[in-house]
Design a protein around this motif. Structure first.
Motif, PDB file in Angstrom:
ATOM      1  N   SER A  99      -0.688  15.424 -15.347  1.00 40.95           N
ATOM      2  CA  SER A  99      -1.282  14.137 -15.724  1.00 40.95           C
ATOM      3  C   SER A  99      -1.470  13.230 -14.515  1.00 40.95           C
ATOM      4  O   SER A  99      -2.561  12.702 -14.283  1.00 40.95           O
ATOM      5  CB  SER A  99      -0.397  13.436 -16.765  1.00 40.95           C
ATOM      6  OG  SER A  99      -0.270  14.210 -17.932  1.00 40.95           O
ATOM      7  N   LEU A 100      -0.406  13.051 -13.748  1.00 38.83           N
ATOM      8  CA  LEU A 100      -0.476  12.164 -12.593  1.00 38.83           C
ATOM      9  C   LEU A 100      -1.379  12.737 -11.504  1.00 38.83           C
ATOM     10  O   LEU A 100      -2.172  12.016 -10.899  1.00 38.83           O
ATOM     11  CB  LEU A 100       0.933  11.924 -12.047  1.00 38.83           C
ATOM     12  CG  LEU A 100       1.070  10.897 -10.925  1.00 38.83           C
ATOM     13  CD1 LEU A 100       0.612   9.524 -11.389  1.00 38.83           C
ATOM     14  CD2 LEU A 100       2.508  10.844 -10.426  1.00 38.83           C
ATOM     15  N   GLU A 101      -1.283  14.046 -11.273  1.00 40.21           N
ATOM     16  CA  GLU A 101      -2.092  14.682 -10.235  1.00 40.21           C
ATOM     17  C   GLU A 101      -3.584  14.562 -10.540  1.00 40.21           C
ATOM     18  O   GLU A 101      -4.400  14.287  -9.649  1.00 40.21           O
ATOM     19  CB  GLU A 101      -1.699  16.147 -10.099  1.00 40.21           C
ATOM     20  CG  GLU A 101      -0.298  16.377  -9.545  1.00 40.21           C
ATOM     21  CD  GLU A 101       0.790  16.277 -10.598  1.00 40.21           C
ATOM     22  OE1 GLU A 101       1.961  16.466 -10.256  1.00 40.21           O
ATOM     23  OE2 GLU A 101       0.473  15.973 -11.768  1.00 40.21           O
ATOM     24  N   ALA A 102      -3.949  14.782 -11.819  1.00 43.37           N
ATOM     25  CA  ALA A 102      -5.356  14.666 -12.199  1.00 43.37           C
ATOM     26  C   ALA A 102      -5.855  13.236 -12.037  1.00 43.37           C
ATOM     27  O   ALA A 102      -6.980  12.996 -11.586  1.00 43.37           O
ATOM     28  CB  ALA A 102      -5.544  15.126 -13.647  1.00 43.37           C
ATOM     29  N   LEU A 103      -5.007  12.280 -12.386  1.00 46.41           N
ATOM     30  CA  LEU A 103      -5.379  10.870 -12.266  1.00 46.41           C
ATOM     31  C   LEU A 103      -5.625  10.500 -10.805  1.00 46.41           C
ATOM     32  O   LEU A 103      -6.612   9.842 -10.465  1.00 46.41           O
ATOM     33  CB  LEU A 103      -4.267   9.998 -12.861  1.00 46.41           C
ATOM     34  CG  LEU A 103      -4.555   8.516 -13.059  1.00 46.41           C
ATOM     35  CD1 LEU A 103      -5.703   8.315 -14.042  1.00 46.41           C
ATOM     36  CD2 LEU A 103      -3.306   7.801 -13.558  1.00 46.41           C
ATOM     37  N   VAL A 104      -4.748  10.946  -9.912  1.00 47.74           N
ATOM     38  CA  VAL A 104      -4.878  10.639  -8.490  1.00 47.74           C
ATOM     39  C   VAL A 104      -6.128  11.300  -7.903  1.00 47.74           C
ATOM     40  O   VAL A 104      -6.904  10.661  -7.188  1.00 47.74           O
ATOM     41  CB  VAL A 104      -3.615  11.103  -7.725  1.00 47.74           C
ATOM     42  CG1 VAL A 104      -3.836  11.013  -6.215  1.00 47.74           C
ATOM     43  CG2 VAL A 104      -2.413  10.262  -8.130  1.00 47.74           C
ATOM     44  N   TYR A 105      -6.339  12.582  -8.225  1.00 49.85           N
ATOM     45  CA  TYR A 105      -7.482  13.293  -7.646  1.00 49.85           C
ATOM     46  C   TYR A 105      -8.798  12.668  -8.104  1.00 49.85           C
ATOM     47  O   TYR A 105      -9.720  12.474  -7.289  1.00 49.85           O
ATOM     48  CB  TYR A 105      -7.443  14.765  -8.026  1.00 49.85           C
ATOM     49  CG  TYR A 105      -8.441  15.608  -7.252  1.00 49.85           C
ATOM     50  CD1 TYR A 105      -8.064  16.252  -6.078  1.00 49.85           C
ATOM     51  CD2 TYR A 105      -9.755  15.740  -7.674  1.00 49.85           C
ATOM     52  CE1 TYR A 105      -8.965  17.014  -5.346  1.00 49.85           C
ATOM     53  CE2 TYR A 105     -10.674  16.491  -6.955  1.00 49.85           C
ATOM     54  CZ  TYR A 105     -10.268  17.122  -5.790  1.00 49.85           C
ATOM     55  OH  TYR A 105     -11.177  17.861  -5.076  1.00 49.85           O
ATOM     56  N   ASP A 106      -8.913  12.356  -9.383  1.00 48.97           N
ATOM     57  CA  ASP A 106     -10.150  11.760  -9.890  1.00 48.97           C
ATOM     58  C   ASP A 106     -10.417  10.400  -9.248  1.00 48.97           C
ATOM     59  O   ASP A 106     -11.556  10.058  -8.938  1.00 48.97           O
ATOM     60  CB  ASP A 106     -10.087  11.623 -11.414  1.00 48.97           C
ATOM     61  CG  ASP A 106     -10.432  12.926 -12.118  1.00 48.97           C
ATOM     62  OD1 ASP A 106     -10.951  13.837 -11.451  1.00 48.97           O
ATOM     63  OD2 ASP A 106     -10.175  13.034 -13.330  1.00 48.97           O
ATOM     64  N   ASP A 107      -9.365   9.605  -9.048  1.00 48.61           N
ATOM     65  CA  ASP A 107      -9.542   8.301  -8.403  1.00 48.61           C
ATOM     66  C   ASP A 107     -10.018   8.467  -6.963  1.00 48.61           C
ATOM     67  O   ASP A 107     -10.887   7.723  -6.492  1.00 48.61           O
ATOM     68  CB  ASP A 107      -8.233   7.508  -8.443  1.00 48.61           C
ATOM     69  CG  ASP A 107      -7.959   6.919  -9.813  1.00 48.61           C
ATOM     70  OD1 ASP A 107      -8.872   6.917 -10.651  1.00 48.61           O
ATOM     71  OD2 ASP A 107      -6.813   6.467 -10.055  1.00 48.61           O
ATOM     72  N   LEU A 108      -9.459   9.427  -6.245  1.00 50.84           N
ATOM     73  CA  LEU A 108      -9.887   9.668  -4.870  1.00 50.84           C
ATOM     74  C   LEU A 108     -11.308  10.214  -4.824  1.00 50.84           C
ATOM     75  O   LEU A 108     -12.121   9.811  -3.981  1.00 50.84           O
ATOM     76  CB  LEU A 108      -8.931  10.653  -4.194  1.00 50.84           C
ATOM     77  CG  LEU A 108      -7.528  10.131  -3.865  1.00 50.84           C
ATOM     78  CD1 LEU A 108      -6.640  11.263  -3.357  1.00 50.84           C
ATOM     79  CD2 LEU A 108      -7.592   9.018  -2.834  1.00 50.84           C
ATOM     80  N   ALA A 109     -11.629  11.128  -5.743  1.00 55.48           N
ATOM     81  CA  ALA A 109     -12.975  11.710  -5.768  1.00 55.48           C
ATOM     82  C   ALA A 109     -14.024  10.656  -6.079  1.00 55.48           C
ATOM     83  O   ALA A 109     -15.146  10.705  -5.554  1.00 55.48           O
ATOM     84  CB  ALA A 109     -13.029  12.835  -6.797  1.00 55.48           C
ATOM     85  N   ALA A 110     -13.661   9.682  -6.911  1.00 58.75           N
ATOM     86  CA  ALA A 110     -14.617   8.639  -7.278  1.00 58.75           C
ATOM     87  C   ALA A 110     -15.009   7.782  -6.087  1.00 58.75           C
ATOM     88  O   ALA A 110     -16.091   7.185  -6.073  1.00 58.75           O
ATOM     89  CB  ALA A 110     -14.021   7.757  -8.383  1.00 58.75           C
ATOM     90  N   THR A 111     -14.149   7.730  -5.081  1.00 64.62           N
ATOM     91  CA  THR A 111     -14.451   6.948  -3.875  1.00 64.62           C
ATOM     92  C   THR A 111     -14.794   7.847  -2.691  1.00 64.62           C
ATOM     93  O   THR A 111     -14.777   7.401  -1.538  1.00 64.62           O
ATOM     94  CB  THR A 111     -13.252   6.043  -3.513  1.00 64.62           C
ATOM     95  OG1 THR A 111     -12.080   6.853  -3.333  1.00 64.62           O
ATOM     96  CG2 THR A 111     -12.992   5.020  -4.618  1.00 64.62           C
ATOM     97  N   GLY A 112     -15.053   9.131  -2.964  1.00 63.06           N
ATOM     98  CA  GLY A 112     -15.425  10.053  -1.904  1.00 63.06           C
ATOM     99  C   GLY A 112     -14.288  10.437  -0.986  1.00 63.06           C
ATOM    100  O   GLY A 112     -14.520  10.807   0.168  1.00 63.06           O
ATOM    101  N   ARG A 113     -13.052  10.375  -1.485  1.00 59.80           N
ATOM    102  CA  ARG A 113     -11.892  10.660  -0.630  1.00 59.80           C
ATOM    103  C   ARG A 113     -11.075  11.839  -1.150  1.00 59.80           C
ATOM    104  O   ARG A 113      -9.864  11.915  -0.927  1.00 59.80           O
ATOM    105  CB  ARG A 113     -11.011   9.414  -0.536  1.00 59.80           C
ATOM    106  CG  ARG A 113     -11.738   8.179  -0.009  1.00 59.80           C
ATOM    107  CD  ARG A 113     -10.832   6.968  -0.044  1.00 59.80           C
ATOM    108  NE  ARG A 113      -9.697   7.110   0.843  1.00 59.80           N
ATOM    109  CZ  ARG A 113      -8.637   6.296   0.828  1.00 59.80           C
ATOM    110  NH1 ARG A 113      -8.586   5.292  -0.036  1.00 59.80           N
ATOM    111  NH2 ARG A 113      -7.639   6.487   1.658  1.00 59.80           N
TER     112      ARG A 113
END
Length: 399
Positions: A99-113
């Motif tokens: 849950s936490l890992e998916a949340l972090v990755y999606d947030d980073l991907a949304a900003t191109g990071r």
């Protein structure tokens, strides 16, 4: 929040609690099997629930269930009580898994990071492990002051704090597109809305754009779409399948840490010294996590871990625990690198579900390890034999 998840003073001594209650090694292994069976049975369904509902709420619920399990241990210190506690811990762990890992990755991907994922997760893992180290060092004086009851009470309180922090974690709201019938552009490449190359509307991709503030009966079909889509993506190709397999096997080896207190005791450590030796392992794992942004080939790292694990376990002296701890440090590094590789391959909306498929594989492998440790062989020999599947995992990662 990650610190609260790991800073549990009960971790380094609960195997000793079981032994001091009169449980045999076979009974302790059966408890670990119960724990893993519950966890892997709920792993994939809970991943889809995280994708369909709220990742932060599900994470918080998992922490609450784990706290309840620890509370039962200290109120009912018998084999049935320990079994019930492990059932709750297994459910709680599956709710938090991915849950936490998916949340972090999606947030980073949304900003191109997205490329920074390993660095962020590595730092977070280092902080969590250092918090675990602090809790490990606290375990000895806490045990001396109030025994297992006091250590358990502290652990419950820390888990409750973690659940409260999780509920305060921001979670992005996903809004529907202007027209739900508009076909998804085939050129889109972001992880949040690409699940195939067809220009026809994808029900799973369309579902990703919705706001999941609650679960209702009308959303049952969406849950099943995400569950089916996540499993399909995890098994969609040999390349992704190998990444899932490697990301499953490597964390499975960390099941061995449940036996580290017993291995330390077999090498001559006192009960009061066991948490200090566990702290050595925690330091090695923190170092491995901190180095996660560095790219070392898994095909080289895993054989090194296998050699250190076997040699350290067979050395009939406490110095052998240094090599064992170093092996766990390499495993921690390998866990983050293998998960990062898998995260980079996920393109659909069911990210938590795909990660849960890998988690499911890890739990199955952990059950096999626990079952193997019920064999009537010296504990050091059982540890050394684990080098063989580690070498096999390295061969798979090399392909």
């Amino acid at each position: 929040m990650r610190a609260c998840s790991e800073a549990v003073p009960l971790y380094p001594v609960y195997a000793l609690l079981f032994a001091d209650t009169g449980l045999t090694t076979a009974q302790v292994s059966s408890l670990f099997v119960i724990w893993s069976v519950v966890a892997f049975a709920a792993e994939v369904p809970s991943g889809a629930l995280a994708d369909a509902w709220s990742r932060r709420r599900l994470y918080a619920l998992g922490e609450l269930l784990t706290a309840a399990g620890f509370l039962i241990w200290i109120l009912w210190p018998t084999y049935p009580g320990f079994a019930v506690g492990f059932v709750l811990w297994g459910l709680g762990g599956s709710f938090a898994s991915g849950s936490l890992e998916a949340l972090v990755y999606d947030d980073l991907a949304a900003t191109g990071r997205a490329g920074d994922y390993a660095r962020f997760v590595g730092r977070g893992g280092t902080i969590a492990i250092l918090a675990m180290l602090a809790a490990t060092l606290l375990a000895t004086p806490a045990w001396q002051v109030g025994g297992y009851v006091f250590v358990g009470a502290l652990s419950v309180a820390i888990k409750l704090v973690g659940a409260g922090l999780a509920l305060r974690l921001p979670e992005a709201t996903r809004t529907p597109p202007a027209t739900s019938s508009t076909p998804a552009p085939s050129s889109t490449s972001t992880p949040s809305n690409t699940s195939d190359q067809s220009s026809a509307p994808d029900p799973i991709a369309t579902h990703e754009a919705r706001d999941f503030s609650d679960i209702s009966d009308s959303e049952d079909s969406s849950y099943w779409l995400l569950l089916r889509g996540g499993v399909r993506e995890a098994l969609s190709s040999r390349r992704v399948g190998r990444a899932v397999l490697v990301a499953s096997l490597i964390p499975g080896f960390t099941a061995l840490d449940e036996y580290l207190p017993l291995l330390s005791r077999d090498k001559g450590a006192s009960t009061a010294a066991v948490p200090l030796l566990y702290a050595l392992t925690a330091l090695a794992m923190a170092a491995g996590s901190a180095l996660a942004s560095r790219r070392f080939p898994l095909a080289a790292a895993l054989p090194a871990a296998a050699a250190m694990l076997a040699v350290g376990a067979l050395v009939p002296h406490l110095f052998g625990m240094i090599a064992v701890s170093a092996a766990f440090g390499v495993l921690e590094y390998s866990i983050i690198r293998s998960e990062t590789r898998l995260q980079d391959m996920i393109t659909g909306p069911a990210r938590s579900t795909v990660l849960s498929v890998a988690g499911f594989g890890g739990e199955v492998f952990a059950v096999l390890l626990y079952a193997s440790f019920a064999v009537d062989l010296p504990l050091a020999v059982l540890f050394a034999l684990c080098a063989a599947p580690l070498l096999l995992t390295a061969a798979i990662a090399r392909r």
